[in-house]
Motif scaffolding. Structure first.
Motif, PDB file in Angstrom:
ATOM      1  N   SER A 132      -9.493  -3.097  -0.290  1.00 39.48           N
ATOM      2  CA  SER A 132      -8.211  -3.245   0.396  1.00 39.48           C
ATOM      3  C   SER A 132      -7.910  -4.677   0.823  1.00 39.48           C
ATOM      4  O   SER A 132      -6.790  -4.980   1.210  1.00 39.48           O
ATOM      5  N   ILE A 133      -8.902  -5.562   0.748  1.00 37.44           N
ATOM      6  CA  ILE A 133      -8.686  -6.950   1.153  1.00 37.44           C
ATOM      7  C   ILE A 133      -8.469  -7.827  -0.088  1.00 37.44           C
ATOM      8  O   ILE A 133      -9.252  -7.764  -1.038  1.00 37.44           O
ATOM      9  N   GLU A 134      -7.431  -8.630  -0.038  1.00 38.89           N
ATOM     10  CA  GLU A 134      -7.077  -9.457  -1.206  1.00 38.89           C
ATOM     11  C   GLU A 134      -8.237 -10.360  -1.648  1.00 38.89           C
ATOM     12  O   GLU A 134      -8.511 -10.495  -2.836  1.00 38.89           O
ATOM     13  N   GLU A 184      -3.259   0.974  -9.807  1.00 42.11           N
ATOM     14  CA  GLU A 184      -3.854   0.792  -8.490  1.00 42.11           C
ATOM     15  C   GLU A 184      -5.379   0.913  -8.515  1.00 42.11           C
ATOM     16  O   GLU A 184      -5.921   1.292  -9.549  1.00 42.11           O
ATOM     17  N   TYR A 241       3.255   6.924  -5.033  1.00 44.95           N
ATOM     18  CA  TYR A 241       3.601   6.867  -6.459  1.00 44.95           C
ATOM     19  C   TYR A 241       3.730   8.257  -7.101  1.00 44.95           C
ATOM     20  O   TYR A 241       4.729   8.579  -7.741  1.00 44.95           O
ATOM     21  N   ARG A 242       2.704   9.066  -6.903  1.00 44.16           N
ATOM     22  CA  ARG A 242       2.727  10.386  -7.546  1.00 44.16           C
ATOM     23  C   ARG A 242       3.875  11.232  -6.979  1.00 44.16           C
ATOM     24  O   ARG A 242       4.528  11.971  -7.697  1.00 44.16           O
ATOM     25  N   VAL A 290      -3.679   9.160  -0.851  1.00 42.16           N
ATOM     26  CA  VAL A 290      -2.428   9.280  -1.598  1.00 42.16           C
ATOM     27  C   VAL A 290      -1.684  10.472  -1.039  1.00 42.16           C
ATOM     28  O   VAL A 290      -2.287  11.491  -0.740  1.00 42.16           O
ATOM     29  N   LYS A 301     -14.899  -2.891   1.024  1.00 40.24           N
ATOM     30  CA  LYS A 301     -14.567  -1.467   1.122  1.00 40.24           C
ATOM     31  C   LYS A 301     -14.362  -0.902  -0.277  1.00 40.24           C
ATOM     32  O   LYS A 301     -14.014  -1.622  -1.221  1.00 40.24           O
ATOM     33  N   ARG A 360      -6.656  -9.874   4.816  1.00 41.76           N
ATOM     34  CA  ARG A 360      -5.262  -9.537   4.504  1.00 41.76           C
ATOM     35  C   ARG A 360      -5.233  -8.536   3.370  1.00 41.76           C
ATOM     36  O   ARG A 360      -5.918  -8.717   2.362  1.00 41.76           O
ATOM     37  N   ASN A 361      -4.397  -7.530   3.540  1.00 39.93           N
ATOM     38  CA  ASN A 361      -4.219  -6.541   2.488  1.00 39.93           C
ATOM     39  C   ASN A 361      -3.583  -7.214   1.262  1.00 39.93           C
ATOM     40  O   ASN A 361      -4.030  -7.032   0.131  1.00 39.93           O
ATOM     41  N   PHE A 362      -2.530  -7.997   1.510  1.00 36.96           N
ATOM     42  CA  PHE A 362      -1.893  -8.788   0.456  1.00 36.96           C
ATOM     43  C   PHE A 362      -1.594 -10.175   1.021  1.00 36.96           C
ATOM     44  O   PHE A 362      -1.151 -10.282   2.170  1.00 36.96           O
ATOM     45  N   LEU A 403      -7.243  -3.356   9.244  1.00 36.49           N
ATOM     46  CA  LEU A 403      -8.237  -3.538   8.176  1.00 36.49           C
ATOM     47  C   LEU A 403      -9.381  -4.438   8.641  1.00 36.49           C
ATOM     48  O   LEU A 403     -10.549  -4.169   8.352  1.00 36.49           O
ATOM     49  N   ARG A 447     -11.512  -2.407  10.927  1.00 31.46           N
ATOM     50  CA  ARG A 447     -12.319  -1.410  10.194  1.00 31.46           C
ATOM     51  C   ARG A 447     -13.491  -2.071   9.467  1.00 31.46           C
ATOM     52  O   ARG A 447     -14.585  -1.505   9.397  1.00 31.46           O
ATOM     53  N   HIS A 448     -13.267  -3.256   8.909  1.00 28.67           N
ATOM     54  CA  HIS A 448     -14.362  -3.969   8.246  1.00 28.67           C
ATOM     55  C   HIS A 448     -15.412  -4.405   9.266  1.00 28.67           C
ATOM     56  O   HIS A 448     -16.609  -4.363   8.982  1.00 28.67           O
ATOM     57  N   GLY A 458      -0.728   9.766 -11.597  1.00 27.36           N
ATOM     58  CA  GLY A 458       0.343   8.827 -11.901  1.00 27.36           C
ATOM     59  C   GLY A 458       1.519   9.512 -12.570  1.00 27.36           C
ATOM     60  O   GLY A 458       2.102  10.438 -12.020  1.00 27.36           O
ATOM     61  N   ARG A 493     -10.606  -8.440  -3.679  1.00 23.55           N
ATOM     62  CA  ARG A 493     -10.075  -8.121  -5.025  1.00 23.55           C
ATOM     63  C   ARG A 493     -10.179  -9.337  -5.941  1.00 23.55           C
ATOM     64  O   ARG A 493     -10.548  -9.219  -7.110  1.00 23.55           O
ATOM     65  N   HIS A 548      -3.673   4.479   6.279  1.00 24.18           N
ATOM     66  CA  HIS A 548      -3.647   3.466   5.243  1.00 24.18           C
ATOM     67  C   HIS A 548      -4.351   3.906   3.963  1.00 24.18           C
ATOM     68  O   HIS A 548      -4.074   3.367   2.895  1.00 24.18           O
ATOM     69  N   ASP A 549      -5.239   4.860   4.076  1.00 28.80           N
ATOM     70  CA  ASP A 549      -5.970   5.301   2.890  1.00 28.80           C
ATOM     71  C   ASP A 549      -5.336   6.574   2.323  1.00 28.80           C
ATOM     72  O   ASP A 549      -4.541   7.219   2.964  1.00 28.80           O
ATOM     73  N   ILE A 587     -12.079   0.750  -1.878  1.00 28.31           N
ATOM     74  CA  ILE A 587     -10.890   0.527  -2.719  1.00 28.31           C
ATOM     75  C   ILE A 587     -10.407  -0.922  -2.643  1.00 28.31           C
ATOM     76  O   ILE A 587      -9.275  -1.225  -2.999  1.00 28.31           O
ATOM     77  N   TYR A 629       3.419   1.807  -1.673  1.00 25.40           N
ATOM     78  CA  TYR A 629       3.748   2.104  -3.075  1.00 25.40           C
ATOM     79  C   TYR A 629       2.640   2.969  -3.683  1.00 25.40           C
ATOM     80  O   TYR A 629       2.901   3.971  -4.333  1.00 25.40           O
ATOM     81  N   ARG A 630       1.400   2.543  -3.449  1.00 25.13           N
ATOM     82  CA  ARG A 630       0.248   3.295  -3.984  1.00 25.13           C
ATOM     83  C   ARG A 630       0.247   4.732  -3.452  1.00 25.13           C
ATOM     84  O   ARG A 630       0.028   5.680  -4.186  1.00 25.13           O
ATOM     85  N   ASP A 671       0.820  -1.208   0.000  1.00 27.32           N
ATOM     86  CA  ASP A 671       0.000   0.000   0.000  1.00 27.32           C
ATOM     87  C   ASP A 671       0.862   1.270   0.000  1.00 27.32           C
ATOM     88  O   ASP A 671       0.453   2.311  -0.509  1.00 27.32           O
ATOM     89  N   TYR A 688      -3.991  -1.235  -5.247  1.00 28.54           N
ATOM     90  CA  TYR A 688      -3.435  -2.549  -4.905  1.00 28.54           C
ATOM     91  C   TYR A 688      -3.207  -3.417  -6.136  1.00 28.54           C
ATOM     92  O   TYR A 688      -3.502  -4.596  -6.131  1.00 28.54           O
TER      93      TYR A 688
END
Lengths: 247, 282
Positions: free
Chosen positions: B253-255, B43, A42-43, A231, B249, A169-171, A148, A151-152, B71, B258, A228-229, B251, A38-39, A36, B45
């Motif tokens: 955020s949970i794999e 993005e 990025y800009r 940019v 959510k 899991r985020n990833f 996360l 929050r959910h 971007g 997605r 976490h949210d 965006i 990275y997101r 996250d 994610y």
């Protein structure tokens, strides 16, 4: 002007920003943060690269294998592979820019990875909120997953909908990658060496607590796992990094 | 085996994107994946990258692209968001036509990407399909009743009623309103005219729409099928598919969410590929 292209037999994606100064000898190779972060950055890193080129040096950004625009999946990624990607990015940056002085700019865990690199052309390390310990970073990632989940859960309660029993899991990181990340840390010999390394930290306590002389707090605080949210474009941080590139 | 290459567009080819192409691009519709909010083209994610590659595996040409100011694409200083997006779109179409000729186009967009998709579709006959994540939805006749019921039957609301009352009172007496009254305040959403034009034209073109709604939209969407019924356009129902995930959510955020999303979009895209190929590009 940003020139995007694939390199390393199209495995990796990179963006080159050519120096306005035709005699530029420095190229800044950006090792981006992960996941996250990275997101969120990025800009900011894109704008920083353009600013570096406008001020007279080259900049090169790239994506590690299995992340962002590079090929592959995160499930196939390893830290050894990512370290090799950094070496390839350095070689590519030298090849496209013709520069022979590489500044390795590492952001968060990108700094942890960058600090492992021993390449003859790398003369300086520049770190933005470096992750000093991979072990601690993995704990942070787990904290993010817990945030996360929480929050959910509270959203489900608030919205009066049933809470889903799934992995929050985020990833979904492969175990080998997690093990590799845990094992990495930034050597003190790199971090403490004012002739080699400079750190910009958004933690106001970091520079005084670490006792580093080669460290700056840009006057702006940022809590990486919590926010976490959104940019971020942290102008004071980018200015501090830019100033160091042109010292 | 898909292929990827760099895409550029705009006044000085400064606008940047990446194309994912199927092995055989003959007749392939083009899906353009727009930025979600301020995030860059890959993005949130890496969703757009994985989705773009999945669409290319199915036979679509997929373009994930940075609009101006996002971007890696430089910003335009003197235009409104609507003007800048419309100009970006006309440049993108030119670049795509150079590469592939005229093709049916689809737009994928989350949040402001969905807003932009609707606004562009309202003006452009070549857009034959929309994949919208959390688009704006009109409220149907039963919305307010369902919303009231959801609140009244929420034990959490009753347990915290004192906090809610106290917060409301403070707001009223302070004379201040929240900086952002709703997440929509951040968005340059389509107006009624855009909405009508977009979806009426899609019916006329026999286009296809997938609309996904998450927890973010609960304040304006609370029942599967509401979007279609509230639009009240004859012929919309057969061409639109709605998905309602109040646990996800905004965006993703949970794999797991997605993966579910990519699977749903891939199924929808696969189901409609042959039909979209038959539609005449304008």
């Amino acid at each position: 002007m940003i020139e995007p292209f694939f390199f390393d037999d199209s495995r990796l994606f990179g963006c080159y920003s050519s120096a306005m100064d035709p005699n530029a000898e420095k190229v800044v190779v950006v090792c981006p943060p992960l996941f996250d972060e990275y997101r969120r950055t990025y800009r900011a890193l894109s704008e920083l690269s353009v600013a570096i080129s406008e001020r007279g040096n080259h900049a090169f950004r790239f994506d590690y294998y299995g992340t962002a625009e590079s090929q592959g999946l995160l499930s196939e990624a390893t830290t050894e592979g990512w370290l090799s990607d950094i070496e390839k990015a350095i070689d590519e940056a030298i090849a496209v820019s013709g520069a022979n002085h590489v500044v390795l700019l590492g952001v968060r865990f990108g700094a942890t990875l960058a600090a492992q690199i021993n390449h003859a052309s790398v003369k300086d390390f520049l770190f933005w909120d470096p992750v000093l310990s991979g072990e601690r970073y993995v704990e942070w990632l787990n904290e993010i997953d817990a945030i996360l989940r929480q929050r959910h859960q509270s959203a489900a309660r608030e919205n009066n909908v049933p809470f889903e029993n799934i992995e929050y899991r985020n990833f979904d990181l492969p175990p080998e990658l997690v093990t590799g990340m845990r094992e990495l840390a930034i050597p003190e010999s790199t971090l403490n060496n004012p002739g080699l390394c400079f750190t910009v930290s958004t933690d106001p306590e970091f520079c005084p607590n670490s006792g580093l002389s080669n460290c700056a707090y840009p006057g702006l605080s940022y809590d990486w796992p919590y926010y976490h949210d959104g940019v971020i474009t942290q102008k004071p941080v980018l200015e501090a990094l830019l100033d160091r590139v042109f010292v | 085996m898909i292929k990827e290459r760099i895409f550029t567009y705009g006044e000085h080819q400064h606008g940047i994107g990446v194309l994912s192409e199927p092995e055989d691009t003959f007749n392939s519709p083009i899906a353009v994946l727009l930025n979600a909010g301020l995030s860059h083209r890959a993005e949130p994610y890496r969703l757009n990258v994985l989705l773009g590659r999945q669409l290319a595996e199915l036979g679509y040409i997929a373009l994930r692209v940075d609009l101006s100011g996002k971007g890696d694409s430089p910003a335009r200083e003197t235009m409104t968001n609507r003007e800048s997006v419309a100009l970006d779109w006309s440049f993108m179409k030119k670049s795509l036509e150079k590469l592939y000729g005229s093709r049916p186009l689809l737009i994928f967009g989350l949040c402001s990407g969905a807003d932009n998709g609707i606004k562009l579709c309202a003006q452009d006959p070549s857009i034959k399909g929309l994949i919208l994540l959390d688009p704006v939805s009109r409220q149907d006749a039963g919305f307010a009743k369902r919303e009231l019921l959801r609140k009244l039957t929420n034990p959490n609301k009753w347990l915290n009623i004192h906090k809610v009352v106290s917060r409301r009172l403070k707001q009223n007496t302070s004379g201040e309103s929240s900086l952002l009254n709703s997440p929509m305040d951040l968005r340059d959403e389509p107006n009624d005219n855009d909405m009508d034009q977009c979806f009426e034209s899609l019916v006329e073109k026999d286009g296809r729409v997938l609309a996904v709604f998450t927890s973010q939209t609960l304040y304006h969407y609370n029942k599967l099928g509401q979007f279609t019924s509230a639009m009240g356009i004859n012929g919309l129902e057969p061409i639109i598919e709605e998905v309602f995930w109040p646990n996800a959510k905004h965006i993703f955020s949970i794999e797991v969410h997605r993966q579910r999303l990519i699977g749903t979009i891939a199924d929808w895209a696969n189901k409609h590929l042959d039909h979209l190929k038959t539609l005449q590009p304008e």
